[in-house]
Design a protein around this motif. Structure first.
Motif, PDB file in Angstrom:
ATOM      1  N   PHE A  23       0.866  -1.197   0.000  1.00  0.00           N
ATOM      2  CA  PHE A  23       0.000   0.000   0.000  1.00  0.00           C
ATOM      3  C   PHE A  23       0.899   1.243   0.000  1.00  0.00           C
ATOM      4  O   PHE A  23       1.826   1.342   0.811  1.00  0.00           O
ATOM      5  N   ASN A  24       0.633   2.181  -0.880  1.00  0.00           N
ATOM      6  CA  ASN A  24       1.502   3.361  -1.044  1.00  0.00           C
ATOM      7  C   ASN A  24       2.916   2.931  -1.454  1.00  0.00           C
ATOM      8  O   ASN A  24       3.919   3.433  -0.935  1.00  0.00           O
ATOM      9  N   ASP A  25       2.994   2.034  -2.408  1.00  0.00           N
ATOM     10  CA  ASP A  25       4.316   1.441  -2.698  1.00  0.00           C
ATOM     11  C   ASP A  25       5.304   2.407  -3.357  1.00  0.00           C
ATOM     12  O   ASP A  25       6.501   2.157  -3.360  1.00  0.00           O
ATOM     13  N   VAL A  54       3.737  -7.536   1.988  1.00  0.00           N
ATOM     14  CA  VAL A  54       2.369  -7.767   2.465  1.00  0.00           C
ATOM     15  C   VAL A  54       1.469  -6.686   1.854  1.00  0.00           C
ATOM     16  O   VAL A  54       1.966  -5.648   1.409  1.00  0.00           O
ATOM     17  N   PRO A  55       0.139  -6.906   1.850  1.00  0.00           N
ATOM     18  CA  PRO A  55      -0.728  -5.937   1.170  1.00  0.00           C
ATOM     19  C   PRO A  55      -0.719  -4.538   1.784  1.00  0.00           C
ATOM     20  O   PRO A  55      -0.601  -3.543   1.079  1.00  0.00           O
ATOM     21  N   GLY A  56      -0.893  -4.435   3.092  1.00  0.00           N
ATOM     22  CA  GLY A  56      -0.969  -3.112   3.723  1.00  0.00           C
ATOM     23  C   GLY A  56      -0.381  -3.139   5.120  1.00  0.00           C
ATOM     24  O   GLY A  56       0.050  -4.193   5.619  1.00  0.00           O
ATOM     25  N   ALA A  81       3.647   2.694   5.040  1.00  0.00           N
ATOM     26  CA  ALA A  81       3.304   4.123   4.991  1.00  0.00           C
ATOM     27  C   ALA A  81       1.796   4.270   5.178  1.00  0.00           C
ATOM     28  O   ALA A  81       1.019   3.827   4.327  1.00  0.00           O
ATOM     29  N   VAL A  82       1.420   4.854   6.311  1.00  0.00           N
ATOM     30  CA  VAL A  82       0.003   5.138   6.546  1.00  0.00           C
ATOM     31  C   VAL A  82      -0.159   6.656   6.437  1.00  0.00           C
ATOM     32  O   VAL A  82       0.539   7.413   7.114  1.00  0.00           O
ATOM     33  N   ILE A  83      -1.060   7.071   5.552  1.00  0.00           N
ATOM     34  CA  ILE A  83      -1.204   8.503   5.269  1.00  0.00           C
ATOM     35  C   ILE A  83      -2.642   8.926   5.573  1.00  0.00           C
ATOM     36  O   ILE A  83      -3.586   8.376   5.008  1.00  0.00           O
ATOM     37  N   GLY A  85      -4.567  11.486   4.960  1.00  0.00           N
ATOM     38  CA  GLY A  85      -5.425  12.022   3.917  1.00  0.00           C
ATOM     39  C   GLY A  85      -6.253  10.968   3.196  1.00  0.00           C
ATOM     40  O   GLY A  85      -7.336  11.255   2.707  1.00  0.00           O
ATOM     41  N   GLN A  86      -5.748   9.735   3.172  1.00  0.00           N
ATOM     42  CA  GLN A  86      -6.395   8.730   2.334  1.00  0.00           C
ATOM     43  C   GLN A  86      -7.364   7.835   3.082  1.00  0.00           C
ATOM     44  O   GLN A  86      -7.986   6.971   2.489  1.00  0.00           O
ATOM     45  N   THR A  87      -7.430   7.957   4.399  1.00  0.00           N
ATOM     46  CA  THR A  87      -8.215   6.966   5.108  1.00  0.00           C
ATOM     47  C   THR A  87      -8.958   7.539   6.306  1.00  0.00           C
ATOM     48  O   THR A  87      -8.421   8.384   7.023  1.00  0.00           O
ATOM     49  N   GLY A  88     -10.173   7.067   6.481  1.00  0.00           N
ATOM     50  CA  GLY A  88     -10.958   7.463   7.646  1.00  0.00           C
ATOM     51  C   GLY A  88     -10.532   6.681   8.873  1.00  0.00           C
ATOM     52  O   GLY A  88     -10.859   7.066  10.003  1.00  0.00           O
ATOM     53  N   HIS A  89      -9.847   5.565   8.669  1.00  0.00           N
ATOM     54  CA  HIS A  89      -9.468   4.753   9.835  1.00  0.00           C
ATOM     55  C   HIS A  89      -7.964   4.832  10.114  1.00  0.00           C
ATOM     56  O   HIS A  89      -7.352   3.915  10.628  1.00  0.00           O
ATOM     57  N   TYR A  90      -7.396   6.018   9.778  1.00  0.00           N
ATOM     58  CA  TYR A  90      -5.960   6.257   9.995  1.00  0.00           C
ATOM     59  C   TYR A  90      -5.527   5.922  11.416  1.00  0.00           C
ATOM     60  O   TYR A  90      -4.558   5.186  11.622  1.00  0.00           O
ATOM     61  N   ALA A  92      -6.887   4.091  13.727  1.00  0.00           N
ATOM     62  CA  ALA A  92      -7.015   2.666  14.067  1.00  0.00           C
ATOM     63  C   ALA A  92      -5.875   1.864  13.426  1.00  0.00           C
ATOM     64  O   ALA A  92      -5.275   0.990  14.070  1.00  0.00           O
ATOM     65  N   VAL A  93      -5.576   2.169  12.160  1.00  0.00           N
ATOM     66  CA  VAL A  93      -4.486   1.447  11.474  1.00  0.00           C
ATOM     67  C   VAL A  93      -3.162   1.707  12.203  1.00  0.00           C
ATOM     68  O   VAL A  93      -2.423   0.771  12.518  1.00  0.00           O
ATOM     69  N   CYS A  94      -2.904   2.979  12.518  1.00  0.00           N
ATOM     70  CA  CYS A  94      -1.638   3.325  13.197  1.00  0.00           C
ATOM     71  C   CYS A  94      -1.528   2.601  14.532  1.00  0.00           C
ATOM     72  O   CYS A  94      -0.506   1.988  14.838  1.00  0.00           O
TER      73      CYS A  94
HETATM   74  N1  INI Z   1      -2.611   0.531   4.489  1.00  0.00           N
HETATM   75  C1  INI Z   1      -1.458   1.206   4.493  1.00  0.00           C
HETATM   76  O1  INI Z   1      -0.382   0.564   4.550  1.00  0.00           O
HETATM   77  N2  INI Z   1      -1.439   2.561   4.444  1.00  0.00           N
HETATM   78  C2  INI Z   1      -2.574   3.311   4.379  1.00  0.00           C
HETATM   79  O2  INI Z   1      -2.497   4.562   4.318  1.00  0.00           O
HETATM   80  C3  INI Z   1      -3.804   2.617   4.362  1.00  0.00           C
HETATM   81  N3  INI Z   1      -5.030   3.337   4.234  1.00  0.00           N
HETATM   82  O3  INI Z   1      -5.005   4.498   3.851  1.00  0.00           O
HETATM   83  O4  INI Z   1      -6.125   2.800   4.429  1.00  0.00           O
HETATM   84  C4  INI Z   1      -3.804   1.197   4.437  1.00  0.00           C
HETATM   85  N4  INI Z   1      -4.974   0.506   4.427  1.00  0.00           N
HETATM   86  C5  INI Z   1      -5.016  -0.907   4.165  1.00  0.00           C
HETATM   87  C6  INI Z   1      -4.838  -1.739   5.410  1.00  0.00           C
HETATM   88  O5  INI Z   1      -3.527  -1.657   5.898  1.00  0.00           O
HETATM   89  C7  INI Z   1      -5.137  -3.205   5.105  1.00  0.00           C
HETATM   90  O6  INI Z   1      -4.267  -3.679   4.102  1.00  0.00           O
HETATM   91  C8  INI Z   1      -6.563  -3.439   4.661  1.00  0.00           C
HETATM   92  O7  INI Z   1      -7.452  -2.848   5.602  1.00  0.00           O
HETATM   93  C9  INI Z   1      -6.886  -4.953   4.583  1.00  0.00           C
HETATM   94  O8  INI Z   1      -6.734  -5.548   5.846  1.00  0.00           O
END
Ligand code: INI
Length: 155
Positions: A23-25, A54-56, A81-83, A85-90, A92-94
């Motif tokens: 993601f954001n490769d 891995v995917p993200g 890279a988690v950005i 601007g692109q996600t509402g669940h920033y 939570a992902v972080c």
């Molecule tokens: N994954 C990232 O690595 N960076 C991001 O900024 C991001 N955003 O923006 O959503 C992101 N989402 C995908 C996530 O990591 C998972 O791959 C996906 O939810 C499937 O589990």
């Protein structure tokens, strides 16, 4: 005299695993280049590196844990890279990635390094992927080498 434990930044003989998210490769590939270049500059051969894609960012921790548990690697470097601007669940992902990577260190005893950018916008990410603010992948590789040596010195 005070005993000092001071890790050096040298690749040594062990093998380093790098987990990198796709993601954001256009950003993460620069982090990967930075990490590989840094390991090479500090003496690592290509045989001393393994790269797992891995995917993200959310998928980094499971693969990093498996690599750390395999007992094949002296350290695991996590790049993503988690950005915002692109996600509402920033947030939570972080949180998930920060906590997950930290936990692997305690669960496995293998230094597992957080080289995941958490940025407000694309510009901040670019700045940390080999431009104005350096390369977070290279920084993570330095940290991995130093931590590997610190752990070795403790024995
Ligand atoms: N994954 C990232 O690595 N960076 C991001 O900024 C991001 N955003 O923006 O959503 C992101 N989402 C995908 C996530 O990591 C998972 O791959 C996906 O939810 C499937 O589990």
């Amino acid at each position: 005299m005070i005993e000092q434990i001071n890790g050096q930044i040298a690749a040594g003989k062990g093998k380093y695993a790098i987990v990198v998210s796709r993601f954001n490769d256009f950003i993460t590939s620069k982090l990967l280049e930075g990490a590989i270049d840094c390991l090479r500059r500090h003496g690592a051969s290509d045989e001393q590196m393994c790269v797992a894609w891995v995917p993200g960012a959310c998928e980094i921790t499971l693969v990093a844990k498996k690599l750390a548990e395999s007992e094949k690697y002296v350290a695991v470097i996590c790049l993503g890279a988690v950005i915002r601007g692109q996600t509402g669940h920033y947030d939570a992902v972080c949180q998930q990635v920060v906590r997950g990577v930290g936990q692997i260190n305690y669960d496995t005893g293998v230094p597992t390094i957080f080289g995941v950018l958490t940025c407000e916008n694309l510009e901040q990410a670019i700045e940390r992927a080999g431009t104005k603010m350096g390369n977070a992948g290279a920084n993570a590789a330095m940290t991995a080498m130093e931590m590997t040596h610190v752990i070795e010195l403790i024995g």
